[in-house]
Structures are given as C-alpha cells and as structure tokens.
Design a protein around this motif. Structure first.
Motif, PDB file in Angstrom:
ATOM      1  N   ARG A 122      35.839 -28.052 -19.304  1.00  0.00           N
ATOM      2  CA  ARG A 122      35.392 -27.658 -17.967  1.00  0.00           C
ATOM      3  C   ARG A 122      34.403 -26.503 -18.112  1.00  0.00           C
ATOM      4  O   ARG A 122      34.641 -25.560 -18.864  1.00  0.00           O
ATOM      5  CB  ARG A 122      36.597 -27.235 -17.127  1.00  0.00           C
ATOM      6  CG  ARG A 122      36.264 -26.987 -15.680  1.00  0.00           C
ATOM      7  CD  ARG A 122      37.506 -26.871 -14.806  1.00  0.00           C
ATOM      8  NE  ARG A 122      38.514 -27.892 -15.030  1.00  0.00           N
ATOM      9  CZ  ARG A 122      38.458 -29.158 -14.596  1.00  0.00           C
ATOM     10  NH1 ARG A 122      37.426 -29.566 -13.905  1.00  0.00           N
ATOM     11  NH2 ARG A 122      39.430 -30.014 -14.833  1.00  0.00           N
ATOM     12  N   VAL A 123      33.294 -26.585 -17.417  1.00  0.00           N
ATOM     13  CA  VAL A 123      32.298 -25.515 -17.437  1.00  0.00           C
ATOM     14  C   VAL A 123      32.816 -24.368 -16.570  1.00  0.00           C
ATOM     15  O   VAL A 123      33.106 -24.564 -15.392  1.00  0.00           O
ATOM     16  CB  VAL A 123      30.932 -26.028 -16.915  1.00  0.00           C
ATOM     17  CG1 VAL A 123      29.935 -24.878 -16.803  1.00  0.00           C
ATOM     18  CG2 VAL A 123      30.399 -27.146 -17.801  1.00  0.00           C
ATOM     19  N   GLU A 124      32.954 -23.204 -17.180  1.00  0.00           N
ATOM     20  CA  GLU A 124      33.408 -22.019 -16.443  1.00  0.00           C
ATOM     21  C   GLU A 124      32.227 -21.246 -15.870  1.00  0.00           C
ATOM     22  O   GLU A 124      32.288 -20.742 -14.767  1.00  0.00           O
ATOM     23  CB  GLU A 124      34.244 -21.115 -17.354  1.00  0.00           C
ATOM     24  CG  GLU A 124      35.546 -21.757 -17.808  1.00  0.00           C
ATOM     25  CD  GLU A 124      36.503 -22.044 -16.659  1.00  0.00           C
ATOM     26  OE1 GLU A 124      36.505 -21.287 -15.671  1.00  0.00           O
ATOM     27  OE2 GLU A 124      37.241 -23.027 -16.753  1.00  0.00           O
ATOM     28  N   ARG A 125      31.169 -21.116 -16.671  1.00  0.00           N
ATOM     29  CA  ARG A 125      29.950 -20.430 -16.263  1.00  0.00           C
ATOM     30  C   ARG A 125      28.782 -21.132 -16.923  1.00  0.00           C
ATOM     31  O   ARG A 125      28.923 -21.747 -17.963  1.00  0.00           O
ATOM     32  CB  ARG A 125      29.970 -18.967 -16.721  1.00  0.00           C
ATOM     33  CG  ARG A 125      30.878 -18.079 -15.940  1.00  0.00           C
ATOM     34  CD  ARG A 125      30.912 -16.658 -16.498  1.00  0.00           C
ATOM     35  NE  ARG A 125      31.507 -16.546 -17.829  1.00  0.00           N
ATOM     36  CZ  ARG A 125      32.810 -16.650 -18.097  1.00  0.00           C
ATOM     37  NH1 ARG A 125      33.655 -16.880 -17.119  1.00  0.00           N
ATOM     38  NH2 ARG A 125      33.264 -16.521 -19.305  1.00  0.00           N
ATOM     39  N   SER A 126      27.609 -20.978 -16.338  1.00  0.00           N
ATOM     40  CA  SER A 126      26.409 -21.575 -16.904  1.00  0.00           C
ATOM     41  C   SER A 126      25.260 -20.595 -16.704  1.00  0.00           C
ATOM     42  O   SER A 126      25.064 -20.085 -15.604  1.00  0.00           O
ATOM     43  CB  SER A 126      26.118 -22.905 -16.197  1.00  0.00           C
ATOM     44  OG  SER A 126      25.038 -23.572 -16.787  1.00  0.00           O
ATOM     45  N   ALA A 171      30.003 -24.344 -12.076  1.00  0.00           N
ATOM     46  CA  ALA A 171      31.363 -24.060 -12.514  1.00  0.00           C
ATOM     47  C   ALA A 171      32.275 -25.169 -12.016  1.00  0.00           C
ATOM     48  O   ALA A 171      32.135 -25.641 -10.888  1.00  0.00           O
ATOM     49  CB  ALA A 171      31.809 -22.706 -11.994  1.00  0.00           C
TER      50      ALA A 171
END
Length: 106
Positions: free
Chosen positions: A97-101, A6
C-alpha cells in the motif's frame, strides 16, 4: 513518473529473464502494458531492466480489488503462465500500500 495517492496499491514484480524467445517476450510485454491501461483502477506503471536481464515493473492500482482483478484478468493470467514456462528464470511479486508519494524533477 507520477504521484500515486495514499492508499493506492503498488504491485512490485521483480524478474530474471531467460534468453528464450526475445521477440515473443517483447510482444507480450507491450500487449500486457496496453491491456493493463484499460483496466478499471489502473493508475500507472514504472519499469527498469539491467543488461543481465533482471527487471522490475511496478504497477499502481486504485485499490486492492483493482490489483486482484488485474491478476485474474484472463489474458494476463495466460501470459503469466507462458512467462513461467519460457521467459523467466524466477520472479518475485510484492503487493504494498502506498503511504506517501513524492515527486522531484530537474
């Protein structure tokens, strides 16, 4: 496929290829992929391409400054200009932007 933390940055490059200089394109793509892996903050990349030349490459970076440094890397910038001149009909680029993966594998 790998998980990305994140807050990391995803640079999403969507492009439609021309039919010009396939060998030159393949060589440049391999070179840029290898070069990206050497850059500080590089976390990985994913690729997909259709038979009609539409492709997506997503590169992942530790933070925005790492992604911008890759954008400004001189060899990458020169190859980007060559791509605009020869290899692409069009492209779009999105930075997120990556919030969750999540990951799943059979």
């Amino acid at each position: 496929m790998m998980l990305h933390p994140a807050g990391s940055i995803a640079v999403i490059f969507c492009a439609k290829r021309t039919t010009i200089d396939e060998a030159g394109y393949q060589e440049a793509a391999a070179k840029m992929s290898a070069l990206a892996k050497l850059q500080p903050g590089y976390l990985g990349e994913d690729h997909a391409r259709t038979e009609n030349g539409l492709g997506i490459t997503i590169s992942y970076w530790k933070d925005d400054s790492s992604a911008k440094a890759w954008r400004d890397q001189p060899d990458h910038a020169a190859t980007r200009e060559k791509g605009r001149d020869k290899w692409y009909e069009f492209y779009t680029l999105h930075v997120a932007r990556v919030e969750r993966s999540y990951d799943w594998q059979k």
